[in-house]
Design a protein around this motif. Structure first.
Motif, PDB file in Angstrom:
ATOM      1  N   ASN A  97      12.771  -7.778 -26.728  1.00 19.68           N
ATOM      2  CA  ASN A  97      13.095  -6.715 -25.794  1.00 19.68           C
ATOM      3  C   ASN A  97      12.573  -7.046 -24.403  1.00 19.68           C
ATOM      4  N   GLY A 101      15.208  -2.880 -20.616  1.00 22.05           N
ATOM      5  CA  GLY A 101      16.042  -2.420 -21.722  1.00 22.05           C
ATOM      6  C   GLY A 101      15.446  -1.238 -22.458  1.00 22.05           C
ATOM      7  N   VAL A 102      14.474  -0.569 -21.826  1.00 25.25           N
ATOM      8  CA  VAL A 102      13.791   0.566 -22.453  1.00 25.25           C
ATOM      9  C   VAL A 102      14.149   1.852 -21.717  1.00 25.25           C
ATOM     10  N   VAL A 120      19.314  -7.300 -22.610  1.00 24.15           N
ATOM     11  CA  VAL A 120      18.630  -7.359 -23.899  1.00 24.15           C
ATOM     12  C   VAL A 120      19.625  -7.624 -25.019  1.00 24.15           C
ATOM     13  N   ASN A 124      19.636 -11.124 -27.536  1.00 20.93           N
ATOM     14  CA  ASN A 124      19.566 -11.106 -28.988  1.00 20.93           C
ATOM     15  C   ASN A 124      20.855 -11.586 -29.652  1.00 20.93           C
ATOM     16  N   ASN A 154      15.815  -2.151 -36.419  1.00 18.72           N
ATOM     17  CA  ASN A 154      16.608  -1.501 -35.379  1.00 18.72           C
ATOM     18  C   ASN A 154      18.103  -1.644 -35.599  1.00 18.72           C
ATOM     19  N   VAL A 162      14.789   1.889 -27.299  1.00 20.73           N
ATOM     20  CA  VAL A 162      15.212   0.482 -27.166  1.00 20.73           C
ATOM     21  C   VAL A 162      16.685   0.297 -27.535  1.00 20.73           C
ATOM     22  N   TYR A 165      18.094  -3.375 -27.529  1.00 21.82           N
ATOM     23  CA  TYR A 165      17.633  -4.127 -28.699  1.00 21.82           C
ATOM     24  C   TYR A 165      18.354  -3.656 -29.955  1.00 21.82           C
ATOM     25  N   GLN A 205       5.310  -8.570 -27.427  1.00 23.64           N
ATOM     26  CA  GLN A 205       6.172  -7.586 -26.787  1.00 23.64           C
ATOM     27  C   GLN A 205       5.889  -6.150 -27.201  1.00 23.64           C
ATOM     28  N   ASN A 206       5.440  -5.941 -28.431  1.00 21.30           N
ATOM     29  CA  ASN A 206       5.298  -4.551 -28.888  1.00 21.30           C
ATOM     30  C   ASN A 206       3.855  -4.113 -29.108  1.00 21.30           C
TER      31      ASN A 206
END
Length: 271
Positions: A97, A101-102, A120, A124, A154, A162, A165, A205-206
């Motif tokens: 991500n 893209g949030v 994003v 992916n 997801n 997200v 993503y 990233q998270n």
């Protein structure tokens, strides 16, 4: 029976090989006897990991490339073929991500950053397609191999914030099934494609989204734990068994599948 799970003699490229999950993938392949190409944009990390593996009796090579740059991928393919003469597998581990893209809860849903969501999604999806086109061609010339895509929780459920993503991984799932069928139509059972769907693992990233500096859980992290029957995050090494199985001859009759390694997250209805 155990020999079916061996990757001895197999040469496998891991994109995203300089990340946290990518490191587990790389080490798992080497432990199973495979030779690995560590592909990523971080040259120093790729070289350090390859040097460590080679110094400890394994076989690895650093491959520096952006998964969205076809020319860089072609150069990486030529480098690994020059070194080892063949390619038997590919792990499409690159993805993730980006801040753009949030969508935060207090932001206007009709004014979201669509360009950010698109970036994003492309990382992916196209970051999976481009490597497959380039390295898959080399696998086809070897005559037999396995490609493993990285899906996500997801891809099947709406995970807030997200969207890019979510869309990217859902598209990867569609591609995973479609391309697996087309490979079978052209190569029979010689070239397979499957997906590994991790649950929630802490990555660069998270980590800040899910945990506090003190080591506790954020509100979002607490929600994840509450909806994971094992009541914990996964450890990267817990992905290795499923990955090696999908890359090895032990999964010879498996294609177009998605294997969840998620502590039960995808099975739990929340009640």
């Amino acid at each position: 029976m155990s020999n079916q799970f061996s990757l001895e003699g197999k040469v496998i490229v891991v994109t995203g090989g300089t990340g946290i999950l990518g490191n587990a993938f790389v080490n798992g392949i080497v432990a199973a006897g495979g030779t690995v190409g560590i592909l990523g944009r971080k040259k120093e990390v790729a070289e350090e990991r390859a040097d460590h593996i080679n110094a400890n009796g394994g076989k690895a090579i650093a491959l520096v490339a952006d998964v969205l740059n076809a020319n860089e991928l072609i150069a990486a393919k030529n480098k690994i073929l020059d070194a080892f003469g063949r390619l038997d597998g590919l792990v499409n581990g690159a993805g993730g991500n980006m801040p753009q893209g949030v969508l935060q809860p207090d932001e206007d849903i009709f004014s979201m950053n669509l360009e950010g969501m698109k970036q994003v999604l492309e990382l992916n999806l196209w970051g999976t397609l481009y490597p497959t086109q380039v390295f898959g061609e080399a696998i086809a010339k070897t005559g037999k191999g396995s490609i493993v895509n990285i899906s996500s929780m997801n891809s099947k459920r709406a995970i807030t914030k997200v969207l890019g993503y979510n869309m990217g991984k859902a598209a990867v799932d569609c591609y995973n099934q479609w391309f697996a069928v087309e490979l079978a139509n052209r190569y029979g059972d010689a070239i397979r494609m499957n997906a590994l769907a991790p649950g929630f693992f802490l990555t660069e990233q998270n980590r800040n989204l899910l945990t506090t500096p003190e080591g506790g859980y954020t509100e979002r992290g607490e929600k994840v734990i509450r909806n994971t029957p094992f009541k914990r995050f996964g450890h990267p090494d817990e992905l290795i068994g499923a990955l090696v199985w999908l890359l090895s001859d032990a999964s010879a009759f498996v294609t177009g599948s998605m294997i969840c390694v998620d502590g039960g997250f995808s099975a739990f209805a929340g009640v």
